[in-house]
Motif scaffolding. Sequence first.
Motif, short mmCIF file in Angstrom:
data_model
loop_
_atom_site.label_atom_id
_atom_site.label_comp_id
_atom_site.label_asym_id
_atom_site.label_seq_id
_atom_site.Cartn_x
_atom_site.Cartn_y
_atom_site.Cartn_z
N GLU A 70 -28.17 49.68 -28.99
CA GLU A 70 -26.85 50.56 -28.37
C GLU A 70 -26.25 51.01 -29.12
N SER A 79 -30.75 51.02 -24.59
CA SER A 79 -31.90 52.49 -25.63
C SER A 79 -32.34 53.58 -24.42
N THR A 80 -32.23 54.41 -25.20
CA THR A 80 -32.14 55.84 -24.14
C THR A 80 -32.52 56.64 -25.29
N GLU A 112 -23.87 60.09 -23.40
CA GLU A 112 -24.42 59.27 -22.27
C GLU A 112 -24.92 57.31 -22.52
N ALA A 113 -24.72 57.39 -23.34
CA ALA A 113 -25.34 55.67 -23.02
C ALA A 113 -23.81 54.96 -23.48
N ALA A 156 -26.44 62.42 -27.01
CA ALA A 156 -26.86 60.58 -27.10
C ALA A 156 -26.26 59.13 -26.77
N VAL A 207 -32.49 61.59 -25.78
CA VAL A 207 -31.91 62.65 -25.16
C VAL A 207 -32.59 63.74 -25.11
N CYS A 212 -25.18 58.98 -17.87
CA CYS A 212 -26.10 58.16 -17.03
C CYS A 212 -26.99 57.63 -17.65
N ALA A 213 -26.80 57.11 -18.92
CA ALA A 213 -27.19 55.37 -19.54
C ALA A 213 -26.52 54.34 -19.21
N LYS A 214 -25.70 54.69 -19.07
CA LYS A 214 -24.52 53.71 -19.72
C LYS A 214 -24.91 52.47 -19.54
N ALA A 260 -27.76 50.51 -20.13
CA ALA A 260 -28.78 50.69 -21.12
C ALA A 260 -28.93 50.21 -22.49
#
Length: 157
Positions: free
Chosen positions: A141, A123-124, A112-113, A109, A126, A117-119, A121
């Motif tokens: 983050e 919050s995310t 990805e952050a 996770a 996964v 693909c979540a760069k 954002a």
Amino acid sequence: MYYLGVDLGGTNIKAALVDADGAIIKEASTPTKLPRPAEAVCDDIAALCNQLAQGQLVAGIGVGCPGTLDGGLVRYSNNLDWHDFAMEEYLAQKTGLPIVVGNDANVAALGEALAGCAKGAQSTVVVTLGTGVGGGVIINEKIIAGRHGLGCLLYTS
């Protein structure tokens, strides 16, 4: 300056040399070949890392490991059948590099952050699917993890 990232799974060990922006420079993998002792698996991790680092200036190694972790200590990994193994210390001795070990779903996770693909954002969430099922949550983050990396466990009957 380069970094090494390792994904330790129940089926395969995957490693990559990345630059400061997270771009993959080189990759390598090997079967995990379970069941076998933690030291044997970590010897393969060290060999992959040494192969990828050859001729490069590497700052450190990050490892995603399935299971319950307490710092660099793998308290329990069902997929690997490990109990109370000092993974961070063992790999540091084998590679001579700084090591950080985290729960595989949490570091996936975070990856990805930071670079996936979540760069961008804040919050995310996964969900990881492999030999096992896992999940990681990033809020503002930062990895959100409970005691020993456990956020919650879901049980069904």
